[in-house]
Design a protein around this motif. Sequence first.
Motif, PDB file in Angstrom:
ATOM      1  N   ASN A  85       0.819  -1.215   0.000  1.00 56.10           N
ATOM      2  CA  ASN A  85       0.000   0.000   0.000  1.00 56.10           C
ATOM      3  C   ASN A  85       0.850   1.262   0.000  1.00 56.10           C
ATOM      4  O   ASN A  85       0.391   2.328  -0.429  1.00 56.10           O
ATOM      5  N   LEU A  86       2.078   1.166   0.502  1.00 54.75           N
ATOM      6  CA  LEU A  86       2.947   2.340   0.559  1.00 54.75           C
ATOM      7  C   LEU A  86       3.440   2.768  -0.814  1.00 54.75           C
ATOM      8  O   LEU A  86       4.030   3.840  -0.950  1.00 54.75           O
ATOM      9  N   LEU A  87       3.203   1.941  -1.823  1.00 50.48           N
ATOM     10  CA  LEU A  87       3.623   2.303  -3.181  1.00 50.48           C
ATOM     11  C   LEU A  87       2.679   3.304  -3.831  1.00 50.48           C
ATOM     12  O   LEU A  87       3.006   3.887  -4.856  1.00 50.48           O
ATOM     13  N   HIS A  88       1.488   3.473  -3.245  1.00 50.23           N
ATOM     14  CA  HIS A  88       0.580   4.503  -3.754  1.00 50.23           C
ATOM     15  C   HIS A  88       1.179   5.871  -3.427  1.00 50.23           C
ATOM     16  O   HIS A  88       1.493   6.170  -2.282  1.00 50.23           O
ATOM     17  N   GLY A  89       1.319   6.706  -4.423  1.00 46.42           N
ATOM     18  CA  GLY A  89       1.904   8.025  -4.186  1.00 46.42           C
ATOM     19  C   GLY A  89       3.400   8.035  -4.467  1.00 46.42           C
ATOM     20  O   GLY A  89       4.004   7.018  -4.828  1.00 46.42           O
ATOM     21  N   PRO A  90       4.021   9.182  -4.253  1.00 41.89           N
ATOM     22  CA  PRO A  90       5.421   9.369  -4.665  1.00 41.89           C
ATOM     23  C   PRO A  90       6.462   9.066  -3.590  1.00 41.89           C
ATOM     24  O   PRO A  90       7.643   9.320  -3.797  1.00 41.89           O
ATOM     25  N   ARG A  91       6.027   8.545  -2.431  1.00 38.01           N
ATOM     26  CA  ARG A  91       6.984   8.384  -1.335  1.00 38.01           C
ATOM     27  C   ARG A  91       8.114   7.410  -1.686  1.00 38.01           C
ATOM     28  O   ARG A  91       9.255   7.589  -1.271  1.00 38.01           O
ATOM     29  N   ILE A  92       7.783   6.351  -2.422  1.00 40.36           N
ATOM     30  CA  ILE A  92       8.788   5.358  -2.798  1.00 40.36           C
ATOM     31  C   ILE A  92       8.821   5.284  -4.318  1.00 40.36           C
ATOM     32  O   ILE A  92       8.032   4.565  -4.944  1.00 40.36           O
ATOM     33  N   PRO A  93       9.708   6.039  -4.943  1.00 36.67           N
ATOM     34  CA  PRO A  93       9.757   6.085  -6.407  1.00 36.67           C
ATOM     35  C   PRO A  93      10.277   4.775  -6.988  1.00 36.67           C
ATOM     36  O   PRO A  93      10.873   3.959  -6.283  1.00 36.67           O
ATOM     37  N   SER A  94      10.047   4.578  -8.266  1.00 32.46           N
ATOM     38  CA  SER A  94      10.524   3.375  -8.932  1.00 32.46           C
ATOM     39  C   SER A  94      12.037   3.409  -9.074  1.00 32.46           C
ATOM     40  O   SER A  94      12.674   4.451  -8.962  1.00 32.46           O
ATOM     41  N   SER A  95      12.605   2.247  -9.314  1.00 34.04           N
ATOM     42  CA  SER A  95      14.055   2.121  -9.454  1.00 34.04           C
ATOM     43  C   SER A  95      14.429   1.997 -10.929  1.00 34.04           C
ATOM     44  O   SER A  95      13.729   1.343 -11.708  1.00 34.04           O
ATOM     45  N   GLU A  96      15.531   2.623 -11.307  1.00 29.47           N
ATOM     46  CA  GLU A  96      16.021   2.498 -12.678  1.00 29.47           C
ATOM     47  C   GLU A  96      16.523   1.082 -12.939  1.00 29.47           C
ATOM     48  O   GLU A  96      16.419   0.561 -14.040  1.00 29.47           O
ATOM     49  N   PHE A  97      17.056   0.438 -11.906  1.00 33.57           N
ATOM     50  CA  PHE A  97      17.548  -0.927 -12.045  1.00 33.57           C
ATOM     51  C   PHE A  97      16.392  -1.906 -11.900  1.00 33.57           C
ATOM     52  O   PHE A  97      15.665  -1.875 -10.909  1.00 33.57           O
ATOM     53  N   GLN A  98      16.199  -2.753 -12.898  1.00 37.16           N
ATOM     54  CA  GLN A  98      15.110  -3.715 -12.878  1.00 37.16           C
ATOM     55  C   GLN A  98      15.637  -5.129 -13.143  1.00 37.16           C
ATOM     56  O   GLN A  98      16.504  -5.323 -13.987  1.00 37.16           O
ATOM     57  N   MET A  99      15.105  -6.076 -12.387  1.00 32.29           N
ATOM     58  CA  MET A  99      15.485  -7.476 -12.532  1.00 32.29           C
ATOM     59  C   MET A  99      14.624  -8.157 -13.593  1.00 32.29           C
ATOM     60  O   MET A  99      13.509  -7.708 -13.887  1.00 32.29           O
ATOM     61  N   PRO A 100      15.119  -9.255 -14.171  1.00 26.03           N
ATOM     62  CA  PRO A 100      14.252 -10.049 -15.056  1.00 26.03           C
ATOM     63  C   PRO A 100      13.123 -10.706 -14.276  1.00 26.03           C
ATOM     64  O   PRO A 100      13.091 -10.644 -13.044  1.00 26.03           O
ATOM     65  N   GLU A 101      12.225 -11.356 -14.991  1.00 25.98           N
ATOM     66  CA  GLU A 101      11.064 -11.967 -14.358  1.00 25.98           C
ATOM     67  C   GLU A 101      11.436 -13.210 -13.547  1.00 25.98           C
ATOM     68  O   GLU A 101      12.401 -13.903 -13.853  1.00 25.98           O
ATOM     69  N   ILE A 102      10.685 -13.457 -12.466  1.00 28.78           N
ATOM     70  CA  ILE A 102      10.818 -14.707 -11.717  1.00 28.78           C
ATOM     71  C   ILE A 102      10.020 -15.766 -12.465  1.00 28.78           C
ATOM     72  O   ILE A 102       8.790 -15.730 -12.495  1.00 28.78           O
TER      73      ILE A 102
END
Length: 286
Positions: free
Chosen positions: A239-256
């Motif tokens: 739920n904390l991902l709603h809003g700008p408090r925790i922005p996305s990361s430029e580094f992304q992993m492949p799919e699990i």
Amino acid sequence: MQRMAANEVRDATAESSLPCLPEATKPDLLTIAAIAIVAAAIADFIHEGLGHGGMCVLTGGRPLALSTVHFDCSADTRLVAAGGTLANLIFGVFFWVAARAVERSASWRYFFWLLMTFNLLHAGGYFLFSGVGNIGDWAAVVAGWQPAWAWRMGLAALGIIAYFFIFVPLSLRELRPFLGKDAKIRVRRARRLTVTSYLIAGVLSCVAGALNPVGPLLILISAAAASFGGNSGLAWMWNLLHGPRIPSSEFQMPEIERSRGWIIAAVVMAIGFIAGLGPGVTFHSL
């Protein structure tokens, strides 16, 4: 009629433009569950076996019995009581470093992330649980210290700060490489990765804890409290991902992706954890 047709086309276009998580790009649910089983069993052993058990040996005590929900030592000291949480903190930091070092294998990075999260949430949860309920490891650590109410308030405050303001935000930030950059998809992916592991770890702990040799009370105050209670941050942190408090990361992993190796490891680990450690292992006769 033309206006109605135009509205239908516009509504369909708007609906199709909403971000979604295609099935082909979803992390594999079975593999997530398998990794959660392995990580939850290891985190439990770190607390009971390496934490309480290691401190028992280091302080000159004699290990007596070990199960998934308790450890018996011949010298039941404050240090032995504190050992489980201290081990969780130490290994939580170690697995944080290990997770960040993995840059290609999504399953291994997620495994280390879960180990970090389980260990840190257990540590923060024990402070809060003992302070509020006056039971558990840290209630034994501060037993007899005066004024008792001040020590309990201190433990509760430490638990709140550590759990809600340090460990949960840290865990969620370290999950970002698995979530992508689209705001709505991030929430859906985070929910899939966290809630699944929360439920799997809780069920595993309670099933194994039901076999403990001490009594049914430990299922409530240790198995259920440490898993469904201590790990509860996994159930709501997305739920904390709603809003700008925790922005996305430029580094992304492949799919699990689906992994037969992790599934086999989970089956073996679950059997050993439930059938082996669940009923307890006795080292010396009492």
